[in-house]
Design a protein around this motif. Structure first.
Motif, PDB file in Angstrom:
ATOM      1  N   GLY A   1       0.817  -1.200   0.000  1.00 40.71           N
ATOM      2  CA  GLY A   1       0.000   0.000   0.000  1.00 40.71           C
ATOM      3  C   GLY A   1       0.849   1.248   0.000  1.00 40.71           C
ATOM      4  O   GLY A   1       2.025   1.215   0.387  1.00 40.71           O
ATOM      5  N   VAL A   2       0.239   2.350  -0.445  1.00 43.17           N
ATOM      6  CA  VAL A   2       0.901   3.654  -0.512  1.00 43.17           C
ATOM      7  C   VAL A   2       0.067   4.677   0.248  1.00 43.17           C
ATOM      8  O   VAL A   2      -1.164   4.708   0.119  1.00 43.17           O
ATOM      9  CB  VAL A   2       1.073   4.111  -1.977  1.00 43.17           C
ATOM     10  N   VAL A   3       0.737   5.498   1.042  1.00 40.54           N
ATOM     11  CA  VAL A   3       0.119   6.673   1.658  1.00 40.54           C
ATOM     12  C   VAL A   3       0.663   7.888   0.926  1.00 40.54           C
ATOM     13  O   VAL A   3       1.857   8.172   0.981  1.00 40.54           O
ATOM     14  CB  VAL A   3       0.441   6.761   3.163  1.00 40.54           C
ATOM     15  N   GLY A   4      -0.206   8.573   0.214  1.00 41.66           N
ATOM     16  CA  GLY A   4       0.215   9.680  -0.632  1.00 41.66           C
ATOM     17  C   GLY A   4      -0.146  11.038  -0.069  1.00 41.66           C
ATOM     18  O   GLY A   4      -0.481  11.181   1.117  1.00 41.66           O
ATOM     19  N   TRP A   5      -0.085  12.032  -0.945  1.00 36.88           N
ATOM     20  CA  TRP A   5      -0.335  13.430  -0.547  1.00 36.88           C
ATOM     21  C   TRP A   5      -1.246  14.101  -1.560  1.00 36.88           C
ATOM     22  O   TRP A   5      -1.104  13.913  -2.774  1.00 36.88           O
ATOM     23  CB  TRP A   5       0.973  14.205  -0.464  1.00 36.88           C
ATOM     24  N   VAL A   6      -2.175  14.893  -1.043  1.00 35.82           N
ATOM     25  CA  VAL A   6      -3.000  15.811  -1.825  1.00 35.82           C
ATOM     26  C   VAL A   6      -3.181  17.056  -0.970  1.00 35.82           C
ATOM     27  O   VAL A   6      -3.261  16.965   0.260  1.00 35.82           O
ATOM     28  CB  VAL A   6      -4.383  15.183  -2.159  1.00 35.82           C
ATOM     29  N   ASP A   7      -3.222  18.220  -1.585  1.00 34.33           N
ATOM     30  CA  ASP A   7      -3.552  19.446  -0.853  1.00 34.33           C
ATOM     31  C   ASP A   7      -5.033  19.365  -0.493  1.00 34.33           C
ATOM     32  O   ASP A   7      -5.902  19.576  -1.340  1.00 34.33           O
ATOM     33  CB  ASP A   7      -3.276  20.678  -1.719  1.00 34.33           C
ATOM     34  N   LEU A   8      -5.315  19.040   0.751  1.00 30.24           N
ATOM     35  CA  LEU A   8      -6.692  18.782   1.168  1.00 30.24           C
ATOM     36  C   LEU A   8      -7.572  20.023   1.160  1.00 30.24           C
ATOM     37  O   LEU A   8      -8.798  19.898   1.260  1.00 30.24           O
ATOM     38  CB  LEU A   8      -6.696  18.142   2.558  1.00 30.24           C
ATOM     39  N   LYS A   9      -6.973  21.204   1.029  1.00 33.16           N
ATOM     40  CA  LYS A   9      -7.776  22.433   0.960  1.00 33.16           C
ATOM     41  C   LYS A   9      -7.861  22.997  -0.450  1.00 33.16           C
ATOM     42  O   LYS A   9      -8.456  24.063  -0.658  1.00 33.16           O
ATOM     43  CB  LYS A   9      -7.209  23.482   1.917  1.00 33.16           C
ATOM     44  N   ALA A  10      -7.307  22.292  -1.419  1.00 33.25           N
ATOM     45  CA  ALA A  10      -7.399  22.748  -2.810  1.00 33.25           C
ATOM     46  C   ALA A  10      -8.839  22.643  -3.301  1.00 33.25           C
ATOM     47  O   ALA A  10      -9.609  21.783  -2.862  1.00 33.25           O
ATOM     48  CB  ALA A  10      -6.489  21.912  -3.700  1.00 33.25           C
ATOM     49  N   ALA A  11      -9.195  23.521  -4.232  1.00 42.72           N
ATOM     50  CA  ALA A  11     -10.561  23.526  -4.740  1.00 42.72           C
ATOM     51  C   ALA A  11     -10.923  22.205  -5.409  1.00 42.72           C
ATOM     52  O   ALA A  11     -12.085  21.783  -5.380  1.00 42.72           O
ATOM     53  CB  ALA A  11     -10.736  24.682  -5.726  1.00 42.72           C
TER      54      ALA A  11
ATOM     55  N   SER B   1      -5.497   0.930  -6.877  1.00 47.95           N
ATOM     56  CA  SER B   1      -5.866   0.190  -5.669  1.00 47.95           C
ATOM     57  C   SER B   1      -4.754   0.160  -4.628  1.00 47.95           C
ATOM     58  O   SER B   1      -5.015  -0.171  -3.465  1.00 47.95           O
ATOM     59  CB  SER B   1      -6.270  -1.236  -6.033  1.00 47.95           C
ATOM     60  N   LYS B   2      -3.531   0.487  -5.019  1.00 45.69           N
ATOM     61  CA  LYS B   2      -2.435   0.524  -4.043  1.00 45.69           C
ATOM     62  C   LYS B   2      -2.509   1.749  -3.126  1.00 45.69           C
ATOM     63  O   LYS B   2      -1.857   1.783  -2.085  1.00 45.69           O
ATOM     64  CB  LYS B   2      -1.075   0.491  -4.760  1.00 45.69           C
ATOM     65  N   LEU B   3      -3.262   2.775  -3.524  1.00 47.10           N
ATOM     66  CA  LEU B   3      -3.395   3.947  -2.648  1.00 47.10           C
ATOM     67  C   LEU B   3      -4.299   3.582  -1.480  1.00 47.10           C
ATOM     68  O   LEU B   3      -5.473   3.258  -1.674  1.00 47.10           O
ATOM     69  CB  LEU B   3      -3.964   5.147  -3.404  1.00 47.10           C
ATOM     70  N   LYS B   4      -3.774   3.664  -0.292  1.00 46.64           N
ATOM     71  CA  LYS B   4      -4.515   3.276   0.906  1.00 46.64           C
ATOM     72  C   LYS B   4      -4.812   4.448   1.834  1.00 46.64           C
ATOM     73  O   LYS B   4      -5.681   4.340   2.703  1.00 46.64           O
ATOM     74  CB  LYS B   4      -3.724   2.221   1.688  1.00 46.64           C
ATOM     75  N   GLY B   5      -4.075   5.551   1.672  1.00 46.98           N
ATOM     76  CA  GLY B   5      -4.273   6.668   2.580  1.00 46.98           C
ATOM     77  C   GLY B   5      -3.592   7.917   2.083  1.00 46.98           C
ATOM     78  O   GLY B   5      -2.899   7.913   1.062  1.00 46.98           O
ATOM     79  N   LEU B   6      -3.804   9.011   2.819  1.00 49.02           N
ATOM     80  CA  LEU B   6      -3.194  10.301   2.506  1.00 49.02           C
ATOM     81  C   LEU B   6      -2.553  10.869   3.761  1.00 49.02           C
ATOM     82  O   LEU B   6      -2.979  10.574   4.884  1.00 49.02           O
ATOM     83  CB  LEU B   6      -4.234  11.273   1.955  1.00 49.02           C
ATOM     84  N   ARG B   7      -1.538  11.718   3.535  1.00 50.07           N
ATOM     85  CA  ARG B   7      -0.822  12.307   4.659  1.00 50.07           C
ATOM     86  C   ARG B   7      -0.446  13.747   4.362  1.00 50.07           C
ATOM     87  O   ARG B   7       0.514  13.997   3.629  1.00 50.07           O
ATOM     88  CB  ARG B   7       0.442  11.488   4.975  1.00 50.07           C
ATOM     89  N   PRO B   8      -1.171  14.723   4.925  1.00 51.46           N
ATOM     90  CA  PRO B   8      -0.665  16.099   4.862  1.00 51.46           C
ATOM     91  C   PRO B   8       0.517  16.236   5.810  1.00 51.46           C
ATOM     92  O   PRO B   8       0.551  15.594   6.866  1.00 51.46           O
ATOM     93  CB  PRO B   8      -1.861  16.932   5.339  1.00 51.46           C
TER      94      PRO B   8
ATOM     95  N   PHE C   1      -6.054   8.135   7.047  1.00 52.37           N
ATOM     96  CA  PHE C   1      -5.362   9.419   7.253  1.00 52.37           C
ATOM     97  C   PHE C   1      -4.156   9.198   8.146  1.00 52.37           C
ATOM     98  O   PHE C   1      -4.297   8.750   9.291  1.00 52.37           O
ATOM     99  CB  PHE C   1      -6.338  10.403   7.906  1.00 52.37           C
ATOM    100  N   ASP C   2      -2.958   9.469   7.630  1.00 51.37           N
ATOM    101  CA  ASP C   2      -1.743   9.458   8.441  1.00 51.37           C
ATOM    102  C   ASP C   2      -1.497  10.861   8.960  1.00 51.37           C
ATOM    103  O   ASP C   2      -1.434  11.819   8.178  1.00 51.37           O
ATOM    104  CB  ASP C   2      -0.547   9.007   7.599  1.00 51.37           C
ATOM    105  N   ALA C   3      -1.341  10.985  10.267  1.00 51.05           N
ATOM    106  CA  ALA C   3      -1.133  12.290  10.899  1.00 51.05           C
ATOM    107  C   ALA C   3       0.348  12.461  11.230  1.00 51.05           C
ATOM    108  O   ALA C   3       0.850  11.889  12.209  1.00 51.05           O
ATOM    109  CB  ALA C   3      -1.975  12.421  12.159  1.00 51.05           C
ATOM    110  N   LEU C   4       1.054  13.223  10.395  1.00 55.89           N
ATOM    111  CA  LEU C   4       2.460  13.550  10.644  1.00 55.89           C
ATOM    112  C   LEU C   4       2.490  14.820  11.479  1.00 55.89           C
ATOM    113  O   LEU C   4       2.454  15.928  10.949  1.00 55.89           O
ATOM    114  CB  LEU C   4       3.206  13.738   9.322  1.00 55.89           C
TER     115      LEU C   4
ATOM    116  N   LEU D   1     -13.440   8.359  10.039  1.00 58.24           N
ATOM    117  CA  LEU D   1     -12.147   8.382   9.352  1.00 58.24           C
ATOM    118  C   LEU D   1     -11.093   7.656  10.179  1.00 58.24           C
ATOM    119  O   LEU D   1     -10.836   8.016  11.323  1.00 58.24           O
ATOM    120  CB  LEU D   1     -11.713   9.832   9.124  1.00 58.24           C
ATOM    121  N   ARG D   2     -10.473   6.641   9.585  1.00 60.63           N
ATOM    122  CA  ARG D   2      -9.380   5.939  10.250  1.00 60.63           C
ATOM    123  C   ARG D   2      -8.146   6.832  10.255  1.00 60.63           C
ATOM    124  O   ARG D   2      -7.694   7.281   9.205  1.00 60.63           O
ATOM    125  CB  ARG D   2      -9.062   4.613   9.547  1.00 60.63           C
TER     126      ARG D   2
END
Length: 276
Positions: free
Chosen positions: A76-86, A99-106, A136-139, A158-159
């Motif tokens: 699995g991969v934990v990626g990044w997206v600007d969560l406040k982007a339009a 399907s390898k995307l499992k989560g996001l991490r700001p 959601f990974d919280a860094l 939300l996990r």
């Protein structure tokens, strides 16, 4: 026992354009790619990994997804997206087609605004994450924990996993306020915590006695059913190495039963990240 390294990184310096790590961190100032990790996994009986972003860009996430596709051990991969982007919801849905995307991490630890995560403006992005089944990974650093608590209370479905136990100040020995804030988050059943990154926070010359009080808080607060082990490779090389952290973490969880150790070392990651 199924063993999962639930926190490791890859990067190519040429693509980071001066981003972290800086050249003075000589132990990790080079490319780290799948072929570099394979010998470590084989030596220590690791069955699979979760590959985590280390740069705030969608391009980095796409690089990781490509690496995962070519590396069977990356589950699995934990990626990044600007969560406040339009267009955050659209970006999330598009990336989640893999399907390898499992989560996001700001990368909250790098943001000046400690309350950035406690903002209703994130709602469209979080709803998209939930729709796509992402975690959601919280860094975060200890100062971010109160805002993370408010965020977690707002999104009970939300996990969430706290990376590196929120990087407690092990080197200085401070303990009380971090532990109190962490326990408040642990009271929420959807929040997990990673047993990772501890030796980096302790610094060179660390001992098991330096780590033990912090690991004990994590294990007591979250219980063996919500603690997830990770190496934080290659960042771990700043203060130890893969083998050193394997040995230290085995001793830190040595008081658990065999089934509890199996949870921390793999089963919890499989459940949390919905790994195949």
């Amino acid at each position: 026992m199924k063993r999962i390294d639930a926190h490791q990184h890859f990067w190519r310096l040429a693509e980071r354009a001066g981003s972290w790590p800086p050249a003075e961190l000589t132990a990790i100032y080079r490319d780290f790619l799948p072929q570099d990790l394979v010998p470590q996994l084989a030596a220590h009986g690791i069955d699979g990994t979760v590959l985590v972003q280390s740069m705030p860009s969608v391009a980095d996430t796409e690089f990781l997804l490509h690496a995962a596709k070519a590396s069977p051990f990356v589950l699995g991969v934990v990626g990044w997206v600007d969560l406040k982007a339009a267009d955050a919801a659209w970006q999330i849905a598009s990336l989640a087609e893999d399907s390898k995307l499992k989560g996001l991490r700001p990368m909250l630890q790098d943001l000046d605004d400690e309350r950035w995560i406690d903002d209703p403006a994130l709602k469209p992005a979080i709803e998209a994450m939930l729709l796509c089944g992402l975690s959601f990974d919280a860094l975060v650093l200890p100062r971010h924990l109160p805002a993370l608590l408010a965020f977690a209370q707002r999104y009970p479905a939300l996990r969430i996993v706290i990376d590196h136990a929120a990087k407690p100040p092990i080197a200085s020995g401070e303990h009380a306020s971090w532990a109190a804030d962490l326990r408040q988050l642990a009271a929420l059943p959807q929040v997990y915590c990673k047993l990772s990154g501890m030796v980096t926070e302790a610094g060179l010359g660390w001992t098991l006695a330096d780590l033990q009080p912090y690991a004990s808080v994590v294990l007591e607060a979250f219980g063996p059913g919500r603690v997830i082990w990770g190496s934080d490779w290659p960042v771990v090389n700043l203060a130890s190495d893969y083998a050193g952290w394997i040995e230290a973490s085995a001793r830190l969880i040595g008081g658990l039963s065999e089934q509890e150790r199996a949870q921390v070392l793999g089963l919890n990651a499989i459940r949390f990240y919905h790994l195949d």
